[in-house]
Design a protein around this motif. Structure first.
Motif, PDB file in Angstrom:
ATOM      1  N   TYR B 303       0.819  -1.215   0.000  1.00 31.46           N
ATOM      2  CA  TYR B 303       0.000   0.000   0.000  1.00 31.46           C
ATOM      3  C   TYR B 303       0.849   1.260   0.000  1.00 31.46           C
ATOM      4  O   TYR B 303       0.459   2.281  -0.554  1.00 31.46           O
ATOM      5  CB  TYR B 303      -1.052  -0.004   1.125  1.00 31.46           C
ATOM      6  N   LEU B 306       1.959   1.851  -3.447  1.00 36.56           N
ATOM      7  CA  LEU B 306       0.793   2.308  -4.222  1.00 36.56           C
ATOM      8  C   LEU B 306       0.555   3.807  -3.993  1.00 36.56           C
ATOM      9  O   LEU B 306       0.328   4.572  -4.948  1.00 36.56           O
ATOM     10  CB  LEU B 306      -0.443   1.494  -3.822  1.00 36.56           C
ATOM     11  N   SER B 310       0.947   6.801  -6.732  1.00 32.20           N
ATOM     12  CA  SER B 310      -0.115   7.735  -7.130  1.00 32.20           C
ATOM     13  C   SER B 310       0.371   9.175  -7.008  1.00 32.20           C
ATOM     14  O   SER B 310       0.097  10.003  -7.884  1.00 32.20           O
ATOM     15  CB  SER B 310      -1.380   7.499  -6.304  1.00 32.20           C
ATOM     16  N   PHE B 339      -6.904   4.348  -7.435  1.00 37.31           N
ATOM     17  CA  PHE B 339      -5.777   3.603  -6.862  1.00 37.31           C
ATOM     18  C   PHE B 339      -5.295   4.243  -5.564  1.00 37.31           C
ATOM     19  O   PHE B 339      -4.962   3.553  -4.599  1.00 37.31           O
ATOM     20  CB  PHE B 339      -4.621   3.531  -7.868  1.00 37.31           C
ATOM     21  N   CYS B 340      -5.264   5.566  -5.541  1.00 33.50           N
ATOM     22  CA  CYS B 340      -4.817   6.262  -4.333  1.00 33.50           C
ATOM     23  C   CYS B 340      -5.779   6.005  -3.171  1.00 33.50           C
ATOM     24  O   CYS B 340      -5.351   5.796  -2.033  1.00 33.50           O
ATOM     25  CB  CYS B 340      -4.703   7.763  -4.617  1.00 33.50           C
ATOM     26  N   ILE B 342      -7.624   3.350  -2.827  1.00 37.18           N
ATOM     27  CA  ILE B 342      -7.392   1.958  -2.383  1.00 37.18           C
ATOM     28  C   ILE B 342      -6.171   1.908  -1.454  1.00 37.18           C
ATOM     29  O   ILE B 342      -6.187   1.242  -0.417  1.00 37.18           O
ATOM     30  CB  ILE B 342      -7.202   1.028  -3.607  1.00 37.18           C
ATOM     31  N   GLY B 343      -5.116   2.641  -1.801  1.00 33.50           N
ATOM     32  CA  GLY B 343      -3.927   2.694  -0.940  1.00 33.50           C
ATOM     33  C   GLY B 343      -4.252   3.297   0.410  1.00 33.50           C
ATOM     34  O   GLY B 343      -3.835   2.780   1.458  1.00 33.50           O
ATOM     35  N   SER B 346      -6.241   0.935   2.487  1.00 30.45           N
ATOM     36  CA  SER B 346      -5.415  -0.171   2.966  1.00 30.45           C
ATOM     37  C   SER B 346      -4.582   0.255   4.168  1.00 30.45           C
ATOM     38  O   SER B 346      -4.513  -0.448   5.172  1.00 30.45           O
ATOM     39  CB  SER B 346      -4.486  -0.666   1.855  1.00 30.45           C
ATOM     40  N   MET B 417       0.442   0.477 -10.623  1.00 23.60           N
ATOM     41  CA  MET B 417      -0.505   0.783  -9.540  1.00 23.60           C
ATOM     42  C   MET B 417      -1.611  -0.268  -9.486  1.00 23.60           C
ATOM     43  O   MET B 417      -2.055  -0.661  -8.401  1.00 23.60           O
ATOM     44  CB  MET B 417      -1.108   2.179  -9.748  1.00 23.60           C
ATOM     45  N   SER B 420      -0.451  -3.401  -7.654  1.00 21.01           N
ATOM     46  CA  SER B 420      -0.429  -3.154  -6.206  1.00 21.01           C
ATOM     47  C   SER B 420      -1.845  -3.134  -5.637  1.00 21.01           C
ATOM     48  O   SER B 420      -2.113  -3.707  -4.576  1.00 21.01           O
ATOM     49  CB  SER B 420       0.224  -1.803  -5.906  1.00 21.01           C
ATOM     50  N   ALA B 421      -2.737  -2.443  -6.352  1.00 24.14           N
ATOM     51  CA  ALA B 421      -4.106  -2.306  -5.854  1.00 24.14           C
ATOM     52  C   ALA B 421      -4.805  -3.674  -5.790  1.00 24.14           C
ATOM     53  O   ALA B 421      -5.496  -3.982  -4.809  1.00 24.14           O
ATOM     54  CB  ALA B 421      -4.884  -1.360  -6.762  1.00 24.14           C
ATOM     55  N   CYS B 424      -3.491  -5.414  -2.818  1.00 23.06           N
ATOM     56  CA  CYS B 424      -4.017  -4.814  -1.578  1.00 23.06           C
ATOM     57  C   CYS B 424      -5.415  -5.354  -1.271  1.00 23.06           C
ATOM     58  O   CYS B 424      -5.721  -5.738  -0.140  1.00 23.06           O
ATOM     59  CB  CYS B 424      -4.088  -3.292  -1.700  1.00 23.06           C
TER      60      CYS B 424
END
Lengths: 91, 565
Positions: B303, B306, B310, B339-340, B342-343, B346, B417, B420-421, B424
């Motif tokens: 995360y 990620l 972003s 994506f951001c 989601i990071g 997480s 990204m 990674s997402a 996550c």
């Protein structure tokens, strides 16, 4: 490669979050979710690790208090440590 | 020696040397294939100590395969793959070369079975990673890189001296459990602590990472500090001192994170805060806590990279990541925004996202172990951390529309990204796959109704405070300013004092020089005078006076003889 433009494009479509009433909806949804989570606590059997967690709404109210402390302390901290962006330029 | 007896870090280190020779699509394919080969290499390793080398009578183990080294090497290799995909838009080879060599050395360190191999890889991570800081723009990146390098090399030196003291005290360089009471234990502890960004030793992290290039920060966020976490877990598991250190790490960076304007610096402070959770887990030292630390290191790498990716995409497209200059970017970069978020979800530990299934293991271990204060501190950190975590996507993509419009992130960034997402969310939904990788067997079950409710209450009430304050314009505004940290002591106070010391030295040296030169001149004239024809040393003496002096000398000798000297 930087391709940003400084001004909004006039012909842009109005998005959902551009409408103030929708922002207000999001805001009240947060209030509603908090109330819902407190209400759910009455229906769920708690399995917790420490004695304090048995108190009703412990996690919610702990978080509320912690975040208020955080913001107040951070405002004080900013007064002490905030400096202009070029503060370190000459060293 | 078969390939299964070679450290997988070598694939990346040797491969990185070829990167500058390649161009265009060939280099892109090569960069992706290196970590893919590395992953294949990891899958053929078998437990035990391999790659043993004898050096100056010492047994050096370059490949120790066990639960700890495997979980960290897997995630390091995945991070190398994601970072290499993220870097594909960069045409110059420097960052990819540095990044691959850096990842390779970190993986080499994870497999090191002795302190000397660890030291070599430790220093190699320092010198390769500084290239990524220097790849940032301007003199600030150069200066921050220099400070970063000095601190990292100092950490390596302490490790080296600690290893030598251990060798002297025990006759062995083996890297197992060390403890503070072992010979050289404190030196090694501080060496690990510097790289792990312990409180007061942490400033290199928020100093250097935000100055790195958009690609550099992604590489940096994955390896250095997690290597230190790994080394602490190996050498100092169950060390009580780590619990208060970890709690302080988890709590204090949050206050700096919420007032910081540079959003990558916000991420650097929150990285430091997450390390605190891992350090507490190591301090508690039970199997559940150590599993929590290993699990959190894995999810954290995913995360955090990620989030850095972003913000790197924003930096690449807009040219800044200052909260005060951004806002409304979700209109231009909708995929990066998702994506951001989601990071952020997480790292905050929302159920169904990866942070939830790892952080809660450490908190449960603290609660069950009776560490009430530590548990309270971590709970405070978990609740408050939501603010800087939500501020990053909020300030960049929402908030007040800055009017800035740009293209969506390049496709290679979106793919990186995306991987990674997916991981996550995947780990958050099905944590069993992560738990199977951990060093000890796992019986922990994160998804009980009670636990999910508790976590949601913690986060939503935190969100409520944020929402109420933002709506009433009472929240901390994004200001064009920097904030002083402990490094002020040497960047300003130290520099100022050394300037004052220089002035004092020059004036003192002047007056001392005057006194010395006056005395020297009188001494010189005295000597000169006695060397002139009528001087004491040159003029002729009567023989009688010479005989008198000889008689006095003989008398003195006789006296000494009788005294018995």
């Amino acid at each position: 490669m930087i391709t940003s433009q400084e001004r909004p494009v006039p012909s842009e479509p109005v998005r959902w979050l551009d409408r103030p009433e929708n922002v207000r909806r999001v805001y009240y949804a947060v209030w509603f979710l908090c109330a819902l989570l407190l209400g759910l606590e009455l229906l769920i059997e708690k399995h917790v690790e420490t004695a304090a967690e048995h108190w009703f709404g412990f996690h919610g109210f702990f978080s509320l208090l912690a975040c208020v402390v955080l913001v107040l302390a951070a405002k004080l901290l900013r007064r002490i440590v905030s400096r202009p962006e070029n503060y370190y330029d000459d060293c | 020696m078969t390939i299964a007896e070679l450290t997988p870090g070598l694939t990346l280190i040797l491969g990185s040397l070829l990167v500058p020779l390649l161009r265009g699509r060939v280099r892109s394919i090569f960069l992706i294939s290196l970590p893919v080969l590395g992953l294949a290499h990891l899958s053929i390793l078998f437990p035990g100590e391999h790659g043993v080398v004898s050096f100056l009578g010492q047994r050096l183990v370059t490949l120790r395969v066990d639960g700890w080294s495997m979980v960290f090497s897997w995630i390091f290799m995945v991070a190398a793959l994601i970072s290499s995909i993220y870097s594909l838009h960069v045409r110059t080879p420097l960052q990819a070369t540095g990044g691959m060599a850096y990842a390779g050395s970190a993986i080499g360190a994870v497999f090191a079975g002795d302190l000397m191999t660890l030291f070599l890889c430790w220093e190699l991570t320092a010198v390769t990673s500084v290239l990524l800081v220097w790849a940032g723009s301007g003199k600030n990146a150069y200066r921050a890189g220099m400070r970063y390098l000095i601190v990292q090399i100092a950490s390596g030196m302490l490790l080296f001296f600690g290893a030598l003291i251990q060798l002297n005290g025990t006759g062995s360089l083996a890297f197992g459990h060390i403890g503070l009471s072992a010979p050289g234990g404190w030196l090694i502890f501080i060496a690990f602590g510097i790289k792990c960004a312990f409180p007061l030793l942490h400033t290199w992290l928020p100093d250097a990472y935000p100055e790195a290039s958009e690609v550099g920060a992604v590489f940096l966020s994955a390896f250095t500090t997690k290597l230190a976490v790994y080394a602490l877990a190996r050498g100092f598991a169950g060390t009580d001192l780590l619990i208060p250190i970890g709690v302080a790490m988890a709590m204090f960076p949050i206050f700096f994170a919420v007032i910081e304007n540079d959003l990558r610096r916000v991420l650097a402070y929150s990285l430091n805060n997450q390390l605190g959770f891992m350090v507490v887990g190591i301090g508690i030292g039970t199997e559940m806590a150590l599993n929590g630390t290993a699990a959190h290191a894995v999810t954290h790498i995913l995360y955090k990279s990620l989030l850095f990716m972003s913000m790197g995409a924003v930096l690449f497209r807009v040219g800044t990541v200052k909260g005060s200059e951004l806002g409304g970017l979700y209109k231009s970069m909708p995929v990066t925004t998702v994506f951001c978020i989601i990071g952020a979800a997480s790292i905050s530990g929302f159920p169904l996202f990866c942070g939830f299934v790892s952080k809660s293991m450490i908190m449960s271990a603290a609660g069950q172990g009776g560490y009430v204060l530590a548990w309270g501190g971590l709970m405070f950190a978990a609740a408050c951390m939501f603010h800087p975590d939500i501020r990053v996507p909020f300030s960049a993509f929402f908030a007040k529309d800055s009017g800035k419009r740009c293209e969506e992130a390049p496709i290679n960034m979106l793919v990186a990204m995306g991987i990674s997402a997916i991981l996550c969310v995947g780990i958050g939904v099905a944590p069993a796959y992560l738990y199977a990788l951990l060093p000890y067997s796992v019986t922990y079950q994160p998804y009980s109704a009670s636990h999910v409710l508790a976590q949601l209450q913690l986060l939503m009430f935190s969100a409520l405070v944020f929402a109420v304050l933002v709506r009433n314009r009472a929240y901390l505004p994004d200001l064009r300013a920097i904030n002083l940290d402990v490094d002020w002591l040497w960047r300003r106070l130290g520099a100022g004092m050394s300037g004052v010391a220089l002035i004092v030295w020059r004036s003192a040296a002047g007056s001392v020089g005057d006194v010395l030169s006056a005395n020297f001149n009188s001494a010189a004239s005295l000597i000169t005078r006695h060397r002139l024809p009528d001087g004491l040393l040159i003029r002729s003496w009567p023989t009688g006076s010479m005989s008198l002096w000889v008689m006095l000398m003989l008398f003195g000798y006789l006296l000494l003889y009788y005294v018995g000297v």
